[in-house]
Scaffold this motif. Sequence first.
Motif, mmCIF file in Angstrom:
data_model
loop_
_atom_site.group_PDB
_atom_site.id
_atom_site.type_symbol
_atom_site.label_atom_id
_atom_site.label_comp_id
_atom_site.label_asym_id
_atom_site.label_seq_id
_atom_site.Cartn_x
_atom_site.Cartn_y
_atom_site.Cartn_z
ATOM 1 N N GLU A 169 4.320 12.327 10.251
ATOM 2 C CA GLU A 169 4.628 11.207 11.144
ATOM 3 C C GLU A 169 3.468 10.883 12.082
ATOM 4 O OE1 GLU A 169 7.165 9.132 10.932
ATOM 5 O OE2 GLU A 169 7.759 10.267 9.168
ATOM 6 N N ASP A 170 2.706 11.904 12.514
ATOM 7 C CA ASP A 170 1.579 11.670 13.415
ATOM 8 C C ASP A 170 0.509 10.809 12.741
ATOM 9 O OD1 ASP A 170 1.150 13.860 11.680
ATOM 10 O OD2 ASP A 170 -0.441 14.647 12.954
ATOM 11 N N GLU A 171 0.190 11.110 11.483
ATOM 12 C CA GLU A 171 -0.785 10.313 10.739
ATOM 13 C C GLU A 171 -0.247 8.918 10.460
ATOM 14 O OE1 GLU A 171 -4.065 10.656 9.635
ATOM 15 O OE2 GLU A 171 -3.996 12.306 11.058
ATOM 16 N N THR A 172 1.034 8.830 10.135
ATOM 17 C CA THR A 172 1.646 7.526 9.882
ATOM 18 C C THR A 172 1.556 6.658 11.125
ATOM 19 O OG1 THR A 172 3.131 8.436 8.210
ATOM 20 C CG2 THR A 172 3.779 6.356 9.219
ATOM 21 N N ALA A 173 1.840 7.218 12.284
ATOM 22 C CA ALA A 173 1.797 6.455 13.533
ATOM 23 C C ALA A 173 0.374 5.995 13.858
ATOM 24 C CB ALA A 173 2.350 7.297 14.684
ATOM 25 N N LYS A 174 -0.638 6.805 13.500
ATOM 26 C CA LYS A 174 -2.023 6.440 13.765
ATOM 27 C C LYS A 174 -2.513 5.330 12.844
ATOM 28 C CE LYS A 174 -4.529 10.117 13.398
ATOM 29 N NZ LYS A 174 -5.479 11.229 13.465
ATOM 30 N N ARG A 175 -2.136 5.400 11.577
ATOM 31 C CA ARG A 175 -2.702 4.501 10.576
ATOM 32 C C ARG A 175 -1.856 3.262 10.275
ATOM 33 N NH1 ARG A 175 -7.736 5.079 10.565
ATOM 34 N NH2 ARG A 175 -7.768 3.929 8.642
ATOM 35 N N LEU A 185 0.837 -1.194 0.000
ATOM 36 C CA LEU A 185 0.000 0.000 0.000
ATOM 37 C C LEU A 185 0.875 1.248 0.000
ATOM 38 C CD1 LEU A 185 -2.844 1.299 0.384
ATOM 39 C CD2 LEU A 185 -2.359 1.231 2.818
ATOM 40 N N ALA A 186 1.626 1.450 1.053
ATOM 41 C CA ALA A 186 2.492 2.625 1.181
ATOM 42 C C ALA A 186 3.373 2.439 2.405
ATOM 43 C CB ALA A 186 1.649 3.895 1.331
ATOM 44 N N ARG A 187 4.355 3.300 2.545
ATOM 45 C CA ARG A 187 5.217 3.250 3.729
ATOM 46 C C ARG A 187 4.751 4.222 4.806
ATOM 47 N NH1 ARG A 187 9.694 0.217 2.853
ATOM 48 N NH2 ARG A 187 10.239 -0.178 0.695
ATOM 49 N N ARG A 204 5.289 -2.947 8.953
ATOM 50 C CA ARG A 204 4.069 -2.291 9.427
ATOM 51 C C ARG A 204 2.879 -2.723 8.579
ATOM 52 N NH1 ARG A 204 5.950 3.895 9.678
ATOM 53 N NH2 ARG A 204 6.487 3.377 7.561
ATOM 54 N N MET A 205 1.702 -2.582 9.186
ATOM 55 C CA MET A 205 0.447 -2.862 8.497
ATOM 56 C C MET A 205 -0.405 -1.600 8.532
ATOM 57 S SD MET A 205 -0.496 -6.567 10.137
ATOM 58 C CE MET A 205 -1.810 -6.960 9.014
ATOM 59 N N TYR A 206 -1.251 -1.437 7.522
ATOM 60 C CA TYR A 206 -2.157 -0.299 7.455
ATOM 61 C C TYR A 206 -3.456 -0.626 8.182
ATOM 62 C CZ TYR A 206 -5.019 3.441 5.534
ATOM 63 O OH TYR A 206 -5.839 4.523 5.383
ATOM 64 N N VAL A 217 0.472 0.326 11.852
ATOM 65 C CA VAL A 217 0.805 -0.324 13.127
ATOM 66 C C VAL A 217 1.803 -1.441 12.886
ATOM 67 C CG1 VAL A 217 -1.394 0.272 14.194
ATOM 68 C CG2 VAL A 217 -1.173 -1.872 12.929
ATOM 69 N N ALA A 218 2.458 -1.874 13.953
ATOM 70 C CA ALA A 218 3.444 -2.951 13.845
ATOM 71 C C ALA A 218 2.778 -4.227 13.334
ATOM 72 C CB ALA A 218 4.095 -3.204 15.197
ATOM 73 N N ASP A 219 3.419 -4.877 12.383
ATOM 74 C CA ASP A 219 2.920 -6.123 11.810
ATOM 75 C C ASP A 219 3.237 -7.261 12.782
ATOM 76 O OD1 ASP A 219 2.483 -8.465 10.382
ATOM 77 O OD2 ASP A 219 3.268 -7.662 8.508
ATOM 78 N N PRO A 220 2.219 -7.938 13.314
ATOM 79 C CA PRO A 220 2.485 -9.011 14.274
ATOM 80 C C PRO A 220 3.060 -10.274 13.614
ATOM 81 C CG PRO A 220 0.145 -8.876 13.823
ATOM 82 C CD PRO A 220 0.793 -7.724 13.097
ATOM 83 N N PHE A 221 3.039 -10.326 12.296
ATOM 84 C CA PHE A 221 3.490 -11.513 11.579
ATOM 85 C C PHE A 221 4.911 -11.391 11.041
ATOM 86 C CE2 PHE A 221 -1.118 -10.985 10.926
ATOM 87 C CZ PHE A 221 -1.560 -12.063 11.685
ATOM 88 N N VAL A 222 5.364 -10.147 10.776
ATOM 89 C CA VAL A 222 6.698 -9.928 10.226
ATOM 90 C C VAL A 222 7.388 -8.850 11.066
ATOM 91 C CG1 VAL A 222 8.044 -9.271 8.196
ATOM 92 C CG2 VAL A 222 5.853 -10.467 7.901
ATOM 93 N N VAL A 223 8.433 -9.233 11.775
ATOM 94 C CA VAL A 223 9.159 -8.313 12.657
ATOM 95 C C VAL A 223 9.736 -7.150 11.836
ATOM 96 C CG1 VAL A 223 11.082 -8.083 14.265
ATOM 97 C CG2 VAL A 223 9.702 -10.166 14.265
#
Length: 173
Positions: A9-15, A1-3, A26-28, A17-23
């Motif tokens: 950065e505030d919007e990026t941090a909100k939308r 999707l996107a990085r 991130r996931m959208y 999140v850390a991917d629980p499957f790949v260390v």
Amino acid sequence: LARGYLNREDETAKRFVADPFVVGERMYRTGDLVKWVNGGIEYIGRIDQQVKVRGYRIELSEIEVQLAQLSEVQDAAVTAVKDKGGNTAIAAYVTPESADIEALKSALKETLPDYMIPAFWVTLSELPVTANGKVDRKALPEPDIEAGSGEYKAPTTDMEELLAGIWQDVLGM
């Protein structure tokens, strides 16, 4: 999707999140609510107030904010409803009951695009609220879908006649 969101950065941090499957990935966070059913994903709905109307994604709270800024409106709530054709439409609930709906529509057209102007309007003496003081959206009355459908207006110009004929052909009428 996107990085992430460029320079936000505030919007990026909100939308994102850390991917629980790949260390380290991130996931959208989409706002969609789903559940696993028989090894597949079943869409349940949205966890926010975002709806899709006529192909546009709309945050209903944006319309509420604009309504609340109008001096004639004491309280406002906006919901998504199904029109006669089964399409998603916007319904606005405003207080007081004496609110001039045509004036409110006109005022909203100055700040919102056409597709965000509610199709259905309900005036109430007061909005229903929950025990916590929030608008009880489940207790809002259904809007009169028949009243919002409008009357048939026959084509009046040659261009309107031509377009109406094309639509009749397309729809097989």
